[in-house]
Design an enzyme around this catalytic site. Structure first.
Site, PDB file in Angstrom:
ATOM      1  N   HIS A  56      -1.702  -4.510   6.615  1.00 19.22           N
ATOM      2  CA  HIS A  56      -0.396  -4.902   6.097  1.00 19.22           C
ATOM      3  C   HIS A  56       0.430  -5.633   7.162  1.00 19.22           C
ATOM      4  O   HIS A  56       1.611  -5.349   7.367  1.00 19.22           O
ATOM      5  CB  HIS A  56       0.372  -3.695   5.547  1.00 19.22           C
ATOM      6  N   SER A  68      -0.316   1.256  -1.490  1.00 23.11           N
ATOM      7  CA  SER A  68      -1.377   0.418  -0.929  1.00 23.11           C
ATOM      8  C   SER A  68      -2.593   0.426  -1.842  1.00 23.11           C
ATOM      9  O   SER A  68      -2.540  -0.107  -2.957  1.00 23.11           O
ATOM     10  CB  SER A  68      -1.715   0.892   0.487  1.00 23.11           C
TER      11      SER A  68
END
Length: 815
Positions: free
Chosen positions: A201, A97
């Site tokens: 996400h 990430s």
């Protein structure tokens, strides 16, 4: 030992952790070793980064907007030290990430300062996400997880992180995540709720994704000089797609398990984690666990919808054009055929996520403010509770009446549930328009629908500018939203431009605005949300949607380019929206939201008479006509009204014809004067004039009466205007003189009546404004899905747009 064996044995992948790796005191030796870089980062961020990481006195380190820059700086400095000690020894980079930014910086895609700016903006946007949640599920593989999601009906949740073969993080609406926790605990599946503000996400992050895509356009990002594995694809970044994949990452899954497997397949033997110790443990678990069976896509659940077009899409690579085949030849087959879409649209995914986010909506659906309070508090509350936006109708109402309606709405809606108020331009009485704005400011109304404006008036500019303040980054923050209704390009351009300097300067001189607010107003458009109004009920220029929308989109692109707005302008579409097919067409034309009017006038919540609703319930698409607009009578403006069963449109047009041909009522033939008094006004012209004088005096408009005493043409216009007020009152209150009813409506209601025929919505007594909105969106989503499948030759169970479905429970939570 051969050289190839040596290379395989020494092949290293450097990996970086994401959020969760932060802790007070982190990176002390690195921050001390590279003080210049720490100072540079602090200057960019606007706070002391070293103090944040080592002391965190204000407990900010765990807040997303602070966590992400801190982790990036520590990771970047950790790589700098590692490179000094090991040289360019990494064969691959990867990051979990946020860690992907460290990986790209380490691989040379952008410099340190750019990285700090990118993660600062990313953190700010992600921190603003609300209403979502995330939960980690541990101890089961992905196939079993998906079985459970299907069993419990949790298919709207996205798999945000594929951390290991037996550890996944799910992301979605907070209520759904909470229900999943209970569901899994009942089945003794271990899960841990994550302390986050948003559904990272997942598709719920599309507003942040869109704004980040716009922000990235200011940077020229390079390609990694060493392969970097992208979270979104689990494969190395291809040339020219750095910005695109960083944008995709915000809503896409972190495919960490696949990424590690790919690195292992490339011969990586050693993983070096810099900036933490979290992903190293994940790598160890992945390496020792059996590999799951290959699947078509691990990036999203099978039910994840195809996103609708947005006003600020992520940048994409320009495809190389294929040469046209020679005449008479057979075209060569496309070596990379486009996959056929299989996902379904959802009502909440239609339109622009930017629009939904900034107005606090679940659906990109708006109910327009119908005049004289027909768009009632009941209507606005019903829409707000469903996660849609409703505007109170104010035309013809006093500020006091509107103020009372605002209080009613606010008392019945929960915190965060949306509503707005219509603000109608008053071309005759600017003071009345200003009084309405002053009341809206006093009541802290944050969203208005600007209707019938042909220029930016001082009152409207005052409302917009009073809602501006300077954000932490110095950029304007808009607390007052203007949703403008336009049907002409020059008016659209005015709303897409900043407030006129002359008006701002005048308001500053008056003391109504501060100098800083005026300066901020020069940096934002008058309206970020502009409704393109095609031919509609009520005021109309008779525009055609398929002509207007492309032209308005061009104006928007030019305004964005010329003024450099950081926040995108959204375009909605109104007029003619009475069926799911029409709503679907609006979104396919590029509308960021839809606004309905006529279909809402024939509902339980509409504040008009039952007699009018009985008449409207039975109309067809050809039962309307154009008539002069009473509030803009002399200008020749038009409204669309009901003609079936009434004489109003014929009589209104006759009045305008008389006004055009005669200089005063004294010049009218006796026979015409008699007709007006007997059938139109139902009283003498003298009585009409006395009522008109009393009304103008009550509004403090003696100046108009003085001018009318000297100008017979103006006096005739005022007399004829009385008829428009009279006929509107008749319809609202259900008077006996039905032939004179003035009922604003358009053909959209006729098309809705045909669509609803034979269903539970055939009678207006069962039509609720929010239910109509939901069914139109549901039908539009189904229609779009069916057409996509048809175009691609995919069988569909949806032969056409479905009939309205039975009602579902109202949406009562905050969107």
């Amino acid at each position: 030992m051969q050289a190839s064996d040596m290379r395989a044995r020494d092949m290293k992948a450097v990996v970086f952790p994401g959020q969760g790796a932060q802790s007070r005191g982190m990176g002390r030796d690195l921050l001390d070793a590279f003080p210049e870089s720490v100072g540079q980062a602090s200057d960019i961020l606007g706070y002391d980064l070293r103090r944040l990481c080592l002391e965190d006195p204000d407990r900010l380190l765990n807040r997303t907007e602070y966590t992400q820059p801190a982790l990036f700086v520590v990771g970047a400095l950790a790589h700098r030290r590692w490179r000094e000690e090991n040289g360019d020894a990494a064969a691959f980079f990867a990051g979990h990430s946020l860690g992907e930014y460290c990986a790209l910086h380490a691989a040379g895609a952008f410099d340190f300062a750019t990285g700090v700016r990118l993660v600062q903006r990313r953190g700010q946007l992600m921190a603003r996400a609300r209403g979502g949640g995330m939960v980690a599920v541990v101890g089961i593989d992905e196939d079993r997880l998906r079985e459970l999601l299907g069993e419990g009906g949790f298919t709207t949740l996205a798999v945000a992180n594929h951390n290991t073969p037996t550890q996944h993080v799910l992301s979605g609406e907070a209520g759904t995540v909470g229900a999943l926790e209970t569901f899994l605990e009942d089945r003794r599946v271990r899960c841990v709720r994550l302390k986050v503000s948003g559904a990272f996400h997942s598709p719920l992050m599309r507003p942040a994704q869109e704004e980040f895509a716009a922000y990235l356009r200011a940077f020229r990002l390079g390609d990694p000089r060493v392969p970097v594995i992208a979270n979104a694809t689990a494969r190395p970044y291809p040339a020219g797609r750095t910005a695109e994949l960083l944008t995709t990452q915000i809503t896409g899954s972190v495919r960490w398990t696949e990424s590690v497997h790919h690195l292992l397949d490339q011969g990586v033997t050693e993983f070096v984690e810099l900036g933490g110790s979290v992903v190293g443990r994940l790598v160890d678990q992945i390496r020792t666990a059996p590999r799951p069976a290959a699947r078509a896509s691990a990036s999203a659940p099978a039910s994840q919808p195809v996103p609708a077009p947005e006003p600020a899409p992520a940048p994409a690579p320009t495809p190389t054009p294929r040469p046209a085949p020679a005449p008479g030849s057979t075209p060569a087959p496309d070596p990379t055929p486009t996959p056929r879409p299989t996902a379904s649209f959802r009502p909440e995914d239609l339109g622009s996520a930017v629009f939904r986010r900034r107005l606090g909506l679940r659906y990109a659906y708006v109910g327009g403010g119908m005049y004289r309070g027909i768009a009632s508090p009941d209507m606005v509350v019903a829409l707000g509770r469903r996660g849609m936006l409703g505007f109170l109708g104010t035309g013809g109402s006093s500020p006091a009446d509107v103020e009372e309606a605002v209080r009613t709405v606010r008392a019945r809606l929960g915190d965060g549930q949306p509503f707005g108020v219509n603000l109608l331009a008053d071309h005759d009485d600017p003071a009345a328009e200003r009084a309405m704005v002053e009341m809206l400011l006093r009541q802290r109304v944050t969203v208005v629908e600007a209707s019938a404006f042909i220029r930016m008036t001082p009152a409207l500019v005052l409302y917009r500018a009073r809602g501006l303040r300077r954000g932490a980054d110095g950029a304007p923050v808009c607390d007052h939203r203007v949703v403008a209704k336009v049907s002409r390009p020059e008016v659209a351009q005015a709303f897409m431009s900043p407030a006129p300097d002359a008006v701002l300067e005048r308001l500053v001189r008056e003391g109504a605005l501060g100098a800083e607010q005026a300066e901020l107003a020069r940096r934002v458009p008058m309206s970020h949300d502009i409704t393109v109004e095609a031919d509609s009920g009520g005021h109309t220029d008779g525009g055609v949607a398929t002509v207007m929308m492309p032209a308005m989109r061009g104006l928007r692109a030019e305004a964005q380019r010329r003024h450099g707005y950081t926040e995108p302008v959204c375009l909605g579409l109104a007029g003619g929206l009475g069926t799911p097919e029409a709503v679907a067409a609006a979104f396919m034309l590029g509308a960021d939201y839809v606004l309905t009017g006529s279909v809402n006038q024939c509902t339980v919540e509409a504040a008009t008479s039952d007699a009018v609703k009985d008449m409207l319930q039975g109309i067809d698409i050809h039962d309307t006509e154009y008539a002069p607009a009473g509030d803009m009578f002399e200008m020749g403006a038009k409204v669309q009204v009901l003609r079936k069963g009434v004489f109003f449109p014929t009589r209104a047009n006759k009045l305008f014809s008389l006004y055009s041909h005669y200089d005063g009522v004294e010049d009218l033939p006796d026979r015409t004067r008699d007709l007006l008094e007997r059938t139109y006004f139902r009283r003498s012209l003298a009585e009409v004039w006395e009522e008109t004088r009393a009304h103008l005096r009550a509004r403090g408009r003696q100046d108009v009466l003085d001018r009318a005493g000297k100008n017979p043409k103006l006096r005739m216009a005022l007399l004829f205007r009385w008829y428009f007020a009279y006929t509107a009152r008749l319809a609202l209150h259900g008077g006996d003189d039905r032939t004179n009813y003035q009922i604003h409506t358009g053909p959209a209601l006729g098309s809705f009546n045909q669509w609803a025929k034979g269903t539970d919505l055939e009678s207006w007594r069962r039509r609720h404004v929010d239910e109509i909105g939901l069914r139109l969106l549901q039908g539009a989503a189904a229609h779009m899905d069916a057409m996509y499948r048809h175009w691609h030759g995919t069988p569909s169970s949806t032969a056409g747009t479905p009939l309205p479905r039975t009602p579902e429970p109202a949406h009562t939570g905050t969107p």
